[in-house]
Design an enzyme around this catalytic site. Structure first.
Site, PDB file in Angstrom:
ATOM      1  N   GLY A 150      63.726 -70.427  25.366  1.00 48.25           N
ATOM      2  CA  GLY A 150      64.564 -70.430  24.175  1.00 48.25           C
ATOM      3  C   GLY A 150      63.936 -71.309  23.108  1.00 48.25           C
TER       4      GLY A 150
ATOM      5  N   HIS B  94      71.175 -76.888  19.253  1.00 48.12           N
ATOM      6  CA  HIS B  94      70.112 -77.289  18.324  1.00 48.12           C
ATOM      7  C   HIS B  94      70.514 -77.013  16.881  1.00 48.12           C
ATOM      8  CE1 HIS B  94      66.680 -78.695  20.594  1.00 48.12           C
ATOM      9  NE2 HIS B  94      66.719 -77.658  21.413  1.00 48.12           N
TER      10      HIS B  94
ATOM     11  N   GLN C 237      63.490 -76.352  15.657  1.00 47.81           N
ATOM     12  CA  GLN C 237      62.417 -76.843  16.514  1.00 47.81           C
ATOM     13  C   GLN C 237      61.031 -76.515  15.961  1.00 47.81           C
ATOM     14  OE1 GLN C 237      64.379 -75.164  20.272  1.00 47.81           O
ATOM     15  NE2 GLN C 237      63.129 -76.863  21.017  1.00 47.81           N
TER      16      GLN C 237
ATOM     17  N   CYS D 122      63.456 -79.032  27.415  1.00 46.66           N
ATOM     18  CA  CYS D 122      63.408 -78.601  26.016  1.00 46.66           C
ATOM     19  C   CYS D 122      61.980 -78.728  25.511  1.00 46.66           C
ATOM     20  CB  CYS D 122      64.353 -79.481  25.198  1.00 46.66           C
ATOM     21  SG  CYS D 122      64.430 -79.056  23.453  1.00 46.66           S
ATOM     22  N   LEU D 123      61.539 -77.726  24.756  1.00 44.58           N
ATOM     23  CA  LEU D 123      60.193 -77.772  24.193  1.00 44.58           C
ATOM     24  C   LEU D 123      60.015 -78.942  23.232  1.00 44.58           C
ATOM     25  CD1 LEU D 123      59.604 -73.947  23.614  1.00 44.58           C
ATOM     26  CD2 LEU D 123      58.743 -75.387  25.487  1.00 44.58           C
TER      27      LEU D 123
ATOM     28  N   HIS E  90      72.454 -74.064  24.776  1.00 44.72           N
ATOM     29  CA  HIS E  90      71.447 -75.090  24.487  1.00 44.72           C
ATOM     30  C   HIS E  90      70.849 -74.858  23.093  1.00 44.72           C
ATOM     31  CE1 HIS E  90      67.815 -77.614  25.755  1.00 44.72           C
ATOM     32  NE2 HIS E  90      67.360 -76.960  24.699  1.00 44.72           N
ATOM     33  N   GLU E  91      70.490 -73.604  22.804  1.00 47.63           N
ATOM     34  CA  GLU E  91      69.867 -73.300  21.506  1.00 47.63           C
ATOM     35  C   GLU E  91      70.863 -73.417  20.353  1.00 47.63           C
ATOM     36  OE1 GLU E  91      66.745 -73.422  21.426  1.00 47.63           O
ATOM     37  OE2 GLU E  91      66.488 -73.185  23.585  1.00 47.63           O
TER      38      GLU E  91
END
Length: 172
Positions: free
Chosen positions: A46, A140, A51, A94-95, A136-137
Site C-alpha cells: 500500500g 496516512h 508518502q 510502513c514504507l 492504514h493508507e
C-alpha cells in the site's frame, strides 16, 4: 511511469491532512501509475500520496499473493462508511518507517466508497489484510501513522531509530 522518492518519518508531510481531489484527470491518473510502480518496486502492499510528497487524498493498495498477476486498487478520495465491531490484529510496517513493525488493532471488516482512476464511484467491502491495509493508507491521508496506534513508549523507540536512519542517510 516513474519511481517516486518515498518520504521517511519524521518528515512533517506525513502528519499533513491531505486535500480531497476535485477531479480525476490525467495528472491524477499519472500519479496513481507512478505510485503503483513505486509501491511494487519498494516492495510494499500500500502507498498513500503523502508518502511520495503529494498531499492529495489518493492511495494504492495490492495485497494479492500472486505477484505474477497484480490486483491493484487505485482509490481517490477513499472514505470508510462502516466498520465492524469485531477487531483484528496485524503486524504492520510502513514504507515511510523502514524496517519498523508493530502489532496494530483495527476493525476486522470495513465498507468504503472511493473514485477509481476513471472517476467512477465504487463501493467496496473488505476484510482481513485488505481491510487493514486500506485503513492504514487512509490513516496516512489524515496525518496518522501506524505508530500512532501503539503505546507512547514503543512509538518513541521506533521514531528514535528512524531519526538515526535519516541522519545517517543525510551524512551519507
Amino acid at each position: 511511469m516513474a519511481i517516486l522518492d518515498i518520504v521517511i518519518a519524521p518528515d512533517p508531510v506525513l502528519k499533513t491532512v491531505c486535500e480531497p481531489v476535485k477531479e480525476v484527470n490525467d495528472e491524477i491518473r499519472e500519479l496513481l501509475k507512478n505510485m503503483l510502480e513505486t509501491m511494487y518496486k519498494a516492495p510494499g502492499i500500500g502507498l498513500a500520496a503523502c508518502q511520495v510528497g503529494v498531499t492529495k487524498r489518493v492511495i494504492v493498495v495490492d495485497v494479492s499473493d500472486d505477484k505474477e498477476e497484480n490486483q491493484p486498487y487505485c482509490m481517490v478520495n477513499p472514505e470508510i462508511t462502516w466498520e465492524s465491531d469485531e477487531y483484528s490484529v496485524y503486524q504492520e510496517g510502513c514504507l515511510s518507517l523502514p524496517e519498523q513493525y508493530a502489532d496494530v488493532e483495527r476493525p476486522a471488516a470495513i465498507k468504503l466508497r472511493y473514485l477509481d482512476e476513471t472517476g467512477k464511484q465504487i463501493e467496496l467491502e473488505a476484510d482481513g489484510l485488505l481491510a487493514t491495509c486500506i485503513q492504514h493508507e487512509i490513516d496516512h491521508l489524515d496525518g496518522v501513522l501506524f505508530v500512532d496506534h501503539i503505546s507512547k513508549l514503543k512509538r518513541g523507540m521506533i521514531m528514535k531509530k528512524l531519526k538515526k536512519v535519516v541522519a545517517a542517510k543525510a551524512a551519507g
